[in-house]
Motif scaffolding. Structure first.
Motif, PDB file in Angstrom:
ATOM      1  N   ARG A  30       0.832  -1.199   0.000  1.00  0.00           N
ATOM      2  CA  ARG A  30       0.000   0.000   0.000  1.00  0.00           C
ATOM      3  C   ARG A  30       0.876   1.262   0.000  1.00  0.00           C
ATOM      4  N   LYS A  31       1.962   1.229   0.777  1.00  0.00           N
ATOM      5  CA  LYS A  31       2.849   2.397   0.845  1.00  0.00           C
ATOM      6  C   LYS A  31       3.542   2.631  -0.497  1.00  0.00           C
ATOM      7  N   LEU A  32       4.021   1.555  -1.126  1.00  0.00           N
ATOM      8  CA  LEU A  32       4.659   1.693  -2.437  1.00  0.00           C
ATOM      9  C   LEU A  32       3.690   2.294  -3.448  1.00  0.00           C
ATOM     10  N   ARG A  33       2.445   1.847  -3.388  1.00  0.00           N
ATOM     11  CA  ARG A  33       1.427   2.366  -4.311  1.00  0.00           C
ATOM     12  C   ARG A  33       1.124   3.831  -4.041  1.00  0.00           C
ATOM     13  N   ASP A  34       0.907   4.171  -2.779  1.00  0.00           N
ATOM     14  CA  ASP A  34       0.454   5.517  -2.434  1.00  0.00           C
ATOM     15  C   ASP A  34       1.549   6.568  -2.574  1.00  0.00           C
ATOM     16  N   THR A  35       2.796   6.149  -2.463  1.00  0.00           N
ATOM     17  CA  THR A  35       3.911   7.093  -2.611  1.00  0.00           C
ATOM     18  C   THR A  35       4.428   7.139  -4.049  1.00  0.00           C
ATOM     19  N   ARG A 199       7.653   3.257 -18.111  1.00  0.00           N
ATOM     20  CA  ARG A 199       7.072   2.412 -17.075  1.00  0.00           C
ATOM     21  C   ARG A 199       5.554   2.517 -17.111  1.00  0.00           C
ATOM     22  N   THR A 200       4.868   1.379 -16.971  1.00  0.00           N
ATOM     23  CA  THR A 200       3.413   1.364 -16.871  1.00  0.00           C
ATOM     24  C   THR A 200       3.035   0.632 -15.590  1.00  0.00           C
ATOM     25  N   VAL A 201       2.281   1.300 -14.732  1.00  0.00           N
ATOM     26  CA  VAL A 201       1.835   0.688 -13.482  1.00  0.00           C
ATOM     27  C   VAL A 201       0.494   0.008 -13.741  1.00  0.00           C
ATOM     28  N   LEU A 202       0.422  -1.281 -13.465  1.00  0.00           N
ATOM     29  CA  LEU A 202      -0.788  -2.046 -13.745  1.00  0.00           C
ATOM     30  C   LEU A 202      -1.838  -1.831 -12.648  1.00  0.00           C
ATOM     31  N   ALA A 203      -3.018  -2.412 -12.830  1.00  0.00           N
ATOM     32  CA  ALA A 203      -4.147  -2.172 -11.925  1.00  0.00           C
ATOM     33  C   ALA A 203      -3.845  -2.550 -10.488  1.00  0.00           C
ATOM     34  N   GLU A 358      -8.227  -5.112   2.892  1.00  0.00           N
ATOM     35  CA  GLU A 358      -7.177  -5.618   2.001  1.00  0.00           C
ATOM     36  C   GLU A 358      -7.670  -6.638   0.988  1.00  0.00           C
ATOM     37  N   ILE A 359      -8.899  -7.131   1.144  1.00  0.00           N
ATOM     38  CA  ILE A 359      -9.390  -8.158   0.220  1.00  0.00           C
ATOM     39  C   ILE A 359      -9.409  -7.647  -1.215  1.00  0.00           C
ATOM     40  N   GLY A 360      -9.600  -6.348  -1.409  1.00  0.00           N
ATOM     41  CA  GLY A 360      -9.609  -5.784  -2.753  1.00  0.00           C
ATOM     42  C   GLY A 360      -8.261  -5.860  -3.442  1.00  0.00           C
ATOM     43  N   PHE A 361      -7.172  -5.822  -2.658  1.00  0.00           N
ATOM     44  CA  PHE A 361      -5.834  -5.950  -3.243  1.00  0.00           C
ATOM     45  C   PHE A 361      -5.678  -7.314  -3.915  1.00  0.00           C
ATOM     46  N   PHE A 362      -6.261  -8.348  -3.306  1.00  0.00           N
ATOM     47  CA  PHE A 362      -6.165  -9.692  -3.874  1.00  0.00           C
ATOM     48  C   PHE A 362      -6.957  -9.788  -5.170  1.00  0.00           C
ATOM     49  N   MET A 363      -8.102  -9.101  -5.238  1.00  0.00           N
ATOM     50  CA  MET A 363      -8.888  -9.114  -6.469  1.00  0.00           C
ATOM     51  C   MET A 363      -8.104  -8.479  -7.618  1.00  0.00           C
ATOM     52  N   LYS A 364      -7.448  -7.365  -7.350  1.00  0.00           N
ATOM     53  CA  LYS A 364      -6.693  -6.685  -8.408  1.00  0.00           C
ATOM     54  C   LYS A 364      -5.514  -7.521  -8.884  1.00  0.00           C
ATOM     55  N   ARG A 365      -4.793  -8.136  -7.942  1.00  0.00           N
ATOM     56  CA  ARG A 365      -3.651  -8.948  -8.342  1.00  0.00           C
ATOM     57  C   ARG A 365      -4.097 -10.193  -9.101  1.00  0.00           C
ATOM     58  N   GLU A 371      -4.085 -12.490 -16.519  1.00  0.00           N
ATOM     59  CA  GLU A 371      -3.777 -12.014 -17.870  1.00  0.00           C
ATOM     60  C   GLU A 371      -2.333 -12.310 -18.269  1.00  0.00           C
ATOM     61  N   LEU A 372      -1.416 -12.254 -17.321  1.00  0.00           N
ATOM     62  CA  LEU A 372      -0.001 -12.446 -17.638  1.00  0.00           C
ATOM     63  C   LEU A 372       0.253 -13.843 -18.212  1.00  0.00           C
ATOM     64  N   LEU A 373       0.976 -13.898 -19.302  1.00  0.00           N
ATOM     65  CA  LEU A 373       1.371 -15.145 -19.967  1.00  0.00           C
ATOM     66  C   LEU A 373       0.175 -15.991 -20.398  1.00  0.00           C
ATOM     67  N   GLY A 374      -0.960 -15.336 -20.643  1.00  0.00           N
ATOM     68  CA  GLY A 374      -2.124 -16.024 -21.181  1.00  0.00           C
ATOM     69  C   GLY A 374      -3.215 -16.237 -20.159  1.00  0.00           C
ATOM     70  N   ASP A 375      -4.439 -15.804 -20.492  1.00  0.00           N
ATOM     71  CA  ASP A 375      -5.551 -15.961 -19.554  1.00  0.00           C
ATOM     72  C   ASP A 375      -6.198 -17.333 -19.721  1.00  0.00           C
TER      73      ASP A 375
END
Length: 389
Positions: A30-35, A199-203, A358-365, A371-375
């Motif tokens: 969360r800190k890495l994201r917010d900063t 650089r592109t920051v993903l969802a 924090e459950i929403g962080f798991f949904m985003k990841r 998607e990575l390397l084929g869905d």
């Protein structure tokens, strides 16, 4: 072979999970994201990770690694999935290490693998060129020039491409855009003249990059393996990466389920613990069975990947079966993780939609990792094609 982890693999998983829970909680993400951290992960934590031997799990012992296999890389990725710890493990320690260890010259291995295992050098694979994962489509050109090649073209979704010291670039040295023959893999320093990186920051706040190559020079000794033979090497390495991602998705599903189960046991509504309601119990039981079936599929594919590669044409069927198991694992892990996070958010109620929980962080990841390397759809199609459909 029993589809269970052995004692050593269990200990490795527990060690990685214990370290990451203590050193890389979701609060750190969360800190890495917010900063808006420019790196996207903690380099200090990565050095600690490497010091424990995790970064060199797929690096042969003679180059400073552990010389382990896809199962061991998978249990580490499972721990990463349970903690959402940002790290270049997939890009460098899995994909990069696999390609160099299996296909690099002795000089290339000596130059890269010890530093990779020590956490001092990062690799990133530049393969995709379109929005969806299509590794068979390569249009970036590598034209002969002097003592090497001139690279012109672009790549997208290069995981950790903005921080990698060396890029492994899939380029076309012959044939058409979708031909299997004519693909060459080259080691290109990130700071080479003519490279532009965005650089592109993903969802989920993870790292990727768009990389343009404009007249980039790569010497002849930058080629991994032989020119034109990169497709087979690439596909085998991608399967190791897909199996690792399947473990990460399994870890995400496990953790989302555990957190949801704990919430069902503590949340009260209308004077009752909500876990007492039979409808929620049925949904939880269904999710548990889906996770366990997926666990078996993921481990089986990794065990098969750790068996010796087939060299004789007569063994091509065995290689196709192995690739098919990888696609089954990746597709199933993606759908199971999606079910787990969706059920988790819904059963948390309205608070599950807030950033505070924090459950929403798991949904985003989960969405990004699928998607990575084929869905799931891509791998269902690949499995069917390998089976002759």
């Amino acid at each position: 072979m029993p589809i269970v982890l052995n004692e050593t693999q269990d200990m490795l998983r527990d060690s990685a999970l214990s370290f990451l829970r203590e050193s890389a909680p979701i609060a750190a993400l969360r800190k890495l994201r917010d900063t808006h951290d420019e790196t996207g992960f903690s380099r200090a934590l990565w050095r600690e990770f490497a010091a424990l031997g995790f970064a060199g799990v797929l690096v042969p012992e003679q180059y400073g690694g552990s010389g382990l296999g896809a199962v061991e890389a998978g249990v580490i990725m499972e721990a990463i999935g349970r903690t959402l710890a940002p790290s270049p493990f997939l890009s460098s320690a899995v994909l990069g290490a696999t390609l160099v260890a299996r296909n690099g010259s002795e000089a290339q291995r000596q130059a890269l693998l010890p530093a990779l295992a020590a956490g001092e050098h990062l690799l990133a694979l530049a393969v995709d060129e379109v929005a969806k994962h299509r590794p068979q489509r390569q249009t970036l050109r590598a034209e002969p020039q002097g003592d090497g090649f001139r690279l012109d073209g672009a790549k997208v979704f290069v995981v950790d491409g903005h921080v990698a010291d060396t890029l492994i670039v899939a380029a076309r040295t012959g044939g058409g855009p979708d031909d299997r023959d004519g693909v060459t893999l080259l080691l290109v320093p990130r700071d080479s003249a003519g490279i532009r990186i965005e650089r592109t920051v993903l969802a989920d706040a993870s790292n990727a990059a768009r990389i343009a190559f404009d007249g980039v020079h790569a010497p002849a000794n930058a080629v991994l393996g032989a020119p034109g033979d990169g497709a087979a090497m690439l596909e085998r390495a991608l399967d190791i990466g897909r199996a690792a991602l399947s473990s990460e998705l399994l870890g995400i599903a496990d953790e989302a389920f555990a957190r949801t189960l704990a919430y069902l046991k503590e949340r009260r509504q209308f004077g009752r613990i909500i876990g007492e309601y039979q409808a929620l119990q049925h949904r939880a039981a269904h999710l548990f069975t889906e996770i366990e079936i997926t666990r078996a599929a993921v481990l089986l594919c990794q065990q098969r990947l750790d068996q010796p590669l087939a060299d004789a044409p007569a063994d091509a069927k065995a290689d196709a079966e192995r690739a098919g198991l990888v696609s089954v694992a990746k597709a199933r892990a993606g759908t199971t993780a999606t079910l787990a996070v969706q059920e988790g958010v819904q059963m948390h109620g309205g608070i599950g939609m807030t950033d505070e929980y924090e459950i929403g962080f798991f949904m985003k990841r989960a969405r990004t990792a699928q998607e990575l390397l084929g869905d799931a759809n891509a791998h269902a199609h690949r499995w069917a094609t390998l089976g002759g459909y």
